[in-house]
Design an enzyme around this catalytic site. Structure first.
Site, mmCIF file in Angstrom:
data_model
loop_
_atom_site.group_PDB
_atom_site.id
_atom_site.type_symbol
_atom_site.label_atom_id
_atom_site.label_comp_id
_atom_site.label_asym_id
_atom_site.label_seq_id
_atom_site.Cartn_x
_atom_site.Cartn_y
_atom_site.Cartn_z
ATOM 1 N N ASP A 246 0.745 -1.063 0.076
ATOM 2 C CA ASP A 246 0.054 -0.055 0.028
ATOM 3 C C ASP A 246 0.783 1.240 -0.101
ATOM 4 O OD1 ASP A 246 -2.335 -1.431 -0.065
ATOM 5 O OD2 ASP A 246 -2.716 -1.167 2.372
ATOM 6 N N TYR B 14 4.160 -8.610 9.328
ATOM 7 C CA TYR B 14 4.131 -7.346 9.243
ATOM 8 C C TYR B 14 4.186 -6.569 10.727
ATOM 9 C CZ TYR B 14 1.725 -7.524 4.520
ATOM 10 O OH TYR B 14 1.658 -7.800 3.235
ATOM 11 N N ASP C 226 -7.292 3.246 7.129
ATOM 12 C CA ASP C 226 -6.243 3.529 7.350
ATOM 13 C C ASP C 226 -6.397 5.189 7.588
ATOM 14 O OD1 ASP C 226 -6.143 4.581 5.041
ATOM 15 O OD2 ASP C 226 -4.610 3.086 4.286
ATOM 16 N N ARG D 179 -5.255 -3.949 7.328
ATOM 17 C CA ARG D 179 -6.488 -2.794 7.810
ATOM 18 C C ARG D 179 -7.621 -3.465 8.242
ATOM 19 N NH1 ARG D 179 -7.158 0.569 2.527
ATOM 20 N NH2 ARG D 179 -6.028 -1.517 1.227
#
Length: 268
Positions: A26, A54, A68, A161
């Site tokens: 992203d 992550y 986000d 997300r």
């Protein structure tokens, strides 16, 4: 910078057109982006299919339409206390293993042939289909008065997300992803990453996370021509070598090994 921007920079730096990346990152995120050059681009699918790690900072008290801080705020709670550590740990147990999640509407998933984020930007109403994803492990790195920082090991297709929003919902608080770092993609680790001024070219076989299979030299031509070789190993996808030379990726099924994707010249 988008993943496409990164590919273009590598093209310019290496003066070659045949470049691709191993899994979109992203624009609001940072971290590992494997990039393949030349013949190695054929093998990107094996890298994109790898597990990922992550580091996610989840902000509580705010929810957005994109999941986000790039999106519009849709819910806010000003006065709240962060849940206790035991409560957070208990909630996180529900998000490991195979779970269902709804990807964000601001994502590249296609809905009737159109990217979801294009539809969302045009305020077109649509439903995002739920999907099953796999999360291997979630580790709490830190908790402060509004932010929960997690390390997440997951399979491909997991939307962090969506995970952030779902964790908030399970703790009865709006939540959104504040910052995301991808620290691992298969064999690629953030500690080994480089910038555009110091690109490192690695052998493609070192980057494919599959077991190694050594093929007899007399069967190389058959393998390259798509003919089967009888083997005793169990069904699997493997990296195939002959005398330590990487030939490509093969697939073992029902006692036969066949080529799936060749790295060397098929006319050998």
């Amino acid at each position: 910078m988008t993943s496409h921007d990164a590919v273009n920079l590598v093209r310019r730096n290496l003066h070659t057109k045949k470049v691709g990346h191993g899994g979109t990152l992203d624009p609001a995120a940072v971290g590992v982006l494997p990039v393949a050059v030349g013949r190695a681009t054929k093998f990107l699918e094996y890298i994109a299919d790898c597990d990922k790690t992550y580091r996610a900072e989840i902000l509580f008290g705010v929810a957005t339409d994109s999941g986000d801080l790039e999106g519009e705020i849709i819910n806010r709670v000003e006065d709240f206390e962060m849940p206790a550590l035991d409560e957070i740990n208990s909630a996180l147990k529900n998000f490991t293993g195979q779970i269902e999640q709804t990807p964000p509407k601001h994502s590249a998933i296609k809905i009737n042939g159109r990217k979801a984020y294009d539809l969302a930007r045009k305020n077109i109403d649509f439903e995002m289909p739920r999907r099953v994803v796999t999360i291997h492990q979630i580790k709490i790195l830190s908790v402060d008065e509004k932010i929960l920082t997690l390390e997440i090991d997951c399979a491909k297709g997991t939307y962090i997300r969506s995970l952030a929003a779902d964790i908030g919902e399970s703790l009865k608080l709006p939540a959104t992803l504040k910052f995301l770092t991808r620290v691992r993609v298969g064999n690629f680790d953030l500690a080994d990453a480089c910038d555009f001024d110091s690109l490192k070219i690695l052998p493609v076989e070192n980057c494919i996370d599959l077991p190694k299979y050594e093929l007899a030299e007399r069967r190389v031509k058959a393998f390259c021509n798509g003919l089967p070789t009888n083997v005793s190993e169990n069904d699997a996808r493997v990296k195939v070598y002959a005398e330590e030379k990487f030939l490509g990726v093969g697939k073992i099924r029902a006692g036969e090994l066949r080529s799936e994707k060749l790295f060397i010249d098929s006319s050998i």
